[in-house]
Design an enzyme around this catalytic site. Structure first.
Site, PDB file in Angstrom:
ATOM      1  N   SER A 138       0.865  -1.191   0.000  1.00 35.89           N
ATOM      2  CA  SER A 138       0.000   0.000   0.000  1.00 35.89           C
ATOM      3  C   SER A 138       0.896   1.234   0.000  1.00 35.89           C
ATOM      4  O   SER A 138       2.020   1.183   0.518  1.00 35.89           O
ATOM      5  CB  SER A 138      -0.852   0.001   1.275  1.00 35.89           C
ATOM      6  OG  SER A 138      -1.499   1.253   1.430  1.00 35.89           O
ATOM      7  N   TYR A 151      -2.623  -1.126  10.490  1.00 36.64           N
ATOM      8  CA  TYR A 151      -2.714  -1.418   9.049  1.00 36.64           C
ATOM      9  C   TYR A 151      -1.443  -0.930   8.349  1.00 36.64           C
ATOM     10  O   TYR A 151      -0.821  -1.680   7.586  1.00 36.64           O
ATOM     11  CB  TYR A 151      -3.948  -0.729   8.449  1.00 36.64           C
ATOM     12  CG  TYR A 151      -4.056  -0.927   6.951  1.00 36.64           C
ATOM     13  CD1 TYR A 151      -4.582  -2.103   6.418  1.00 36.64           C
ATOM     14  CD2 TYR A 151      -3.613   0.056   6.063  1.00 36.64           C
ATOM     15  CE1 TYR A 151      -4.662  -2.297   5.040  1.00 36.64           C
ATOM     16  CE2 TYR A 151      -3.686  -0.127   4.692  1.00 36.64           C
ATOM     17  CZ  TYR A 151      -4.213  -1.310   4.184  1.00 36.64           C
ATOM     18  OH  TYR A 151      -4.283  -1.503   2.819  1.00 36.64           O
TER      19      TYR A 151
HETATM   20  N1  LIG Z   1      -8.489  -0.131  -1.844  1.00 36.90           N
HETATM   21  C1  LIG Z   1      -7.490   0.576  -1.370  1.00 36.90           C
HETATM   22  O1  LIG Z   1      -7.577   1.783  -1.170  1.00 36.90           O
HETATM   23  C2  LIG Z   1      -6.172  -0.111  -1.094  1.00 36.90           C
HETATM   24  C3  LIG Z   1      -5.044   0.703  -0.951  1.00 36.90           C
HETATM   25  C4  LIG Z   1      -3.822   0.096  -0.685  1.00 36.90           C
HETATM   26  C5  LIG Z   1      -3.740  -1.282  -0.552  1.00 36.90           C
HETATM   27  N2  LIG Z   1      -4.853  -2.038  -0.697  1.00 36.90           N
HETATM   28  C6  LIG Z   1      -4.724  -3.492  -0.519  1.00 36.90           C
HETATM   29  O2  LIG Z   1      -5.273  -4.157  -1.624  1.00 36.90           O
HETATM   30  C7  LIG Z   1      -5.683  -5.468  -1.229  1.00 36.90           C
HETATM   31  C8  LIG Z   1      -7.086  -5.732  -1.746  1.00 36.90           C
HETATM   32  O3  LIG Z   1      -7.991  -4.871  -1.075  1.00 36.90           O
HETATM   33  P1  LIG Z   1      -9.271  -4.247  -1.795  1.00 36.90           P
HETATM   34  O4  LIG Z   1      -9.105  -2.801  -1.764  1.00 36.90           O
HETATM   35  O5  LIG Z   1      -9.519  -4.927  -3.068  1.00 36.90           O
HETATM   36  O6  LIG Z   1     -10.410  -4.559  -0.715  1.00 36.90           O
HETATM   37  P2  LIG Z   1     -11.524  -5.701  -0.664  1.00 36.90           P
HETATM   38  O7  LIG Z   1     -12.441  -5.596  -1.828  1.00 36.90           O
HETATM   39  O8  LIG Z   1     -12.088  -5.635   0.704  1.00 36.90           O
HETATM   40  O9  LIG Z   1     -10.676  -7.030  -0.858  1.00 36.90           O
HETATM   41  C9  LIG Z   1     -10.057  -7.697   0.185  1.00 36.90           C
HETATM   42  C10 LIG Z   1     -10.149  -9.190  -0.126  1.00 36.90           C
HETATM   43  O10 LIG Z   1      -9.403  -9.897   0.867  1.00 36.90           O
HETATM   44  C11 LIG Z   1     -10.127 -11.052   1.205  1.00 36.90           C
HETATM   45  N3  LIG Z   1      -9.857 -11.410   2.580  1.00 36.90           N
HETATM   46  C12 LIG Z   1      -9.932 -10.628   3.686  1.00 36.90           C
HETATM   47  N4  LIG Z   1      -9.674 -11.356   4.785  1.00 36.90           N
HETATM   48  C13 LIG Z   1      -9.425 -12.619   4.357  1.00 36.90           C
HETATM   49  C14 LIG Z   1      -9.134 -13.839   5.009  1.00 36.90           C
HETATM   50  N5  LIG Z   1      -9.039 -13.915   6.354  1.00 36.90           N
HETATM   51  N6  LIG Z   1      -8.950 -14.945   4.266  1.00 36.90           N
HETATM   52  C15 LIG Z   1      -9.059 -14.894   2.901  1.00 36.90           C
HETATM   53  N7  LIG Z   1      -9.333 -13.775   2.230  1.00 36.90           N
HETATM   54  C16 LIG Z   1      -9.533 -12.656   2.950  1.00 36.90           C
HETATM   55  C17 LIG Z   1     -11.607 -10.684   1.063  1.00 36.90           C
HETATM   56  O11 LIG Z   1     -12.370 -11.835   0.710  1.00 36.90           O
HETATM   57  P3  LIG Z   1     -13.339 -12.589   1.770  1.00 36.90           P
HETATM   58  O12 LIG Z   1     -13.993 -11.537   2.593  1.00 36.90           O
HETATM   59  O13 LIG Z   1     -14.284 -13.363   0.899  1.00 36.90           O
HETATM   60  O14 LIG Z   1     -12.458 -13.489   2.544  1.00 36.90           O
HETATM   61  C18 LIG Z   1     -11.592  -9.696  -0.101  1.00 36.90           C
HETATM   62  O15 LIG Z   1     -11.896 -10.323  -1.319  1.00 36.90           O
HETATM   63  C19 LIG Z   1      -5.561  -5.506   0.291  1.00 36.90           C
HETATM   64  O16 LIG Z   1      -4.355  -6.152   0.654  1.00 36.90           O
HETATM   65  C20 LIG Z   1      -5.497  -4.043   0.665  1.00 36.90           C
HETATM   66  O17 LIG Z   1      -4.828  -3.837   1.882  1.00 36.90           O
HETATM   67  C21 LIG Z   1      -6.067  -1.492  -0.975  1.00 36.90           C
END
Ligand SMILES: NC(=O)c1ccc[n+]([C@@H]2O[C@H](COP(=O)([O-])OP(=O)(O)OC[C@H]3O[C@@H](n4cnc5c(N)ncnc54)[C@H](OP(=O)(O)O)[C@@H]3O)[C@@H](O)[C@H]2O)c1
Length: 255
Positions: A138, A151
């Site tokens: 991130s 985080y």
């Molecule tokens: N969006 C942003 O602004 C942003 C910025 C920087 C970094 N990121 C990073 O990008 C990545 C994806 O996030 P996103 O933004 O796409 O959010 P998201 O839509 O909430 O995706 C997170 C995914 O992680 C899975 N997950 C969470 N806990 C889990 C567990 N215990 N076991 C297996 N799967 C799990 C969830 O699936 P289930 O709930 O079905 O398990 C979900 O599909 C993350 O690592 C996040 O930190 C996002």
């Protein structure tokens, strides 16, 4: 990284960034396995796509990871790319004592999940042709916000771990860090409909263009993430902390 003909595991592939990456890699001619806790979300992500598969895993749980890794390699022995994308973000306050369940869940999911799953698959990947590991960190790994200290710390640790992995696996596995800025997903409630974060489609367009560089850059950093990634190198770290935190407070006040 090779762009077609891979077998790619994407954790957290049922929503947000993981799902968008899964669709783009599928459409380029790769087999993609999406993994997460919610089978329904995974199946919706697959839709009618012929080369996508779903598998459940709870990345917070070491036993679930071990069981998943065994099932995965049995079902998909051609696996050559691992994308450690699953993650959670919870807001916290540091100025008073609190229950630490959220902090522990973030360390388990964001950091230990990545370490444990990579550990379970590294011996397989290190003897594969065209092997790659992509760790999703991130922009907050590089400039933290006070509203989400654990985080940010987990993501800084993912960055550090990725740097070490890249050197340790040189010549065997290509190790890439994907550094998203704030993107419109449901990582936190309401984030996907706020106007400040980068639209998911624009973000993935930039990401896929960077992936196709030859060679693929060690760090995939879209334009909006450069403000954080380069803050320290450009001698504006304290200013970046202050600007980012002010921006975050204002955005969440109006949300
Ligand atoms: N969006 C942003 O602004 C942003 C910025 C920087 C970094 N990121 C990073 O990008 C990545 C994806 O996030 P996103 O933004 O796409 O959010 P998201 O839509 O909430 O995706 C997170 C995914 O992680 C899975 N997950 C969470 N806990 C889990 C567990 N215990 N076991 C297996 N799967 C799990 C969830 O699936 P289930 O709930 O079905 O398990 C979900 O599909 C993350 O690592 C996040 O930190 C996002």
């Amino acid at each position: 990284m090779k762009m077609e003909g891979n077998t790619i595991l994407i954790t957290g592939g049922g929503s947000g960034i993981g799902r968008a990456l899964a669709h783009r890699f599928h459409d380029l001619g790769n087999t993609v396995i999406v993994a997460g806790r919610r089978m329904q979300a995974l199946e919706e992500a697959i839709g009618e796509r012929p080369r996508m598969h779903a598998m459940t895993v709870d990345i917070e749980n070491p036993d679930s990871i071990a069981d998943f890794a065994a099932r995965l390699l049995e079902a998909h022995p051609q696996l050559n790319v691992l994308v450690n994308n699953a993650g959670i973000m919870r807001f916290e306050t540091l100025d008073r004592s609190r229950a630490l369940a959220d902090a522990e869940a973030m360390v388990d999911t964001n950091l230990l999940g990545c370490i444990r799953l990579t550990n379970a698959l590294v011996e397989h990947l290190s003897v594969c042709d065209d092997a790659a590991i992509v760790n999703v960190s991130s922009g907050l790994a590089f400039v933290p916000i006070t509203a989400a200290p654990t985080y940010c710390a987990t993501k800084a640790a993912v960055h550090s771990y990725t740097v070490a992995m890249r050197a340790a696996l040189e010549g065997q596995v290509e190790v890439i860090e994907l550094v998203p800025p704030l993107v419109q997903t449901e990582l936190t409630p309401g984030q996907s409909t706020r106007t400040g974060p980068q639209p998911l489609g624009d973000f993935i367009d930039e990401v896929m263009t960077l992936f196709q560089g030859q060679p693929t850059p060690a760090e995939i950093i879209v334009e909006r993430a450069r403000f954080q990634r380069n803050a320290e190198a450009e001698h504006r770290f304290a200013e970046a902390v202050s600007t980012l935190n002010k921006r975050d407070r204002e955005a969440r006040k109006t949300a």
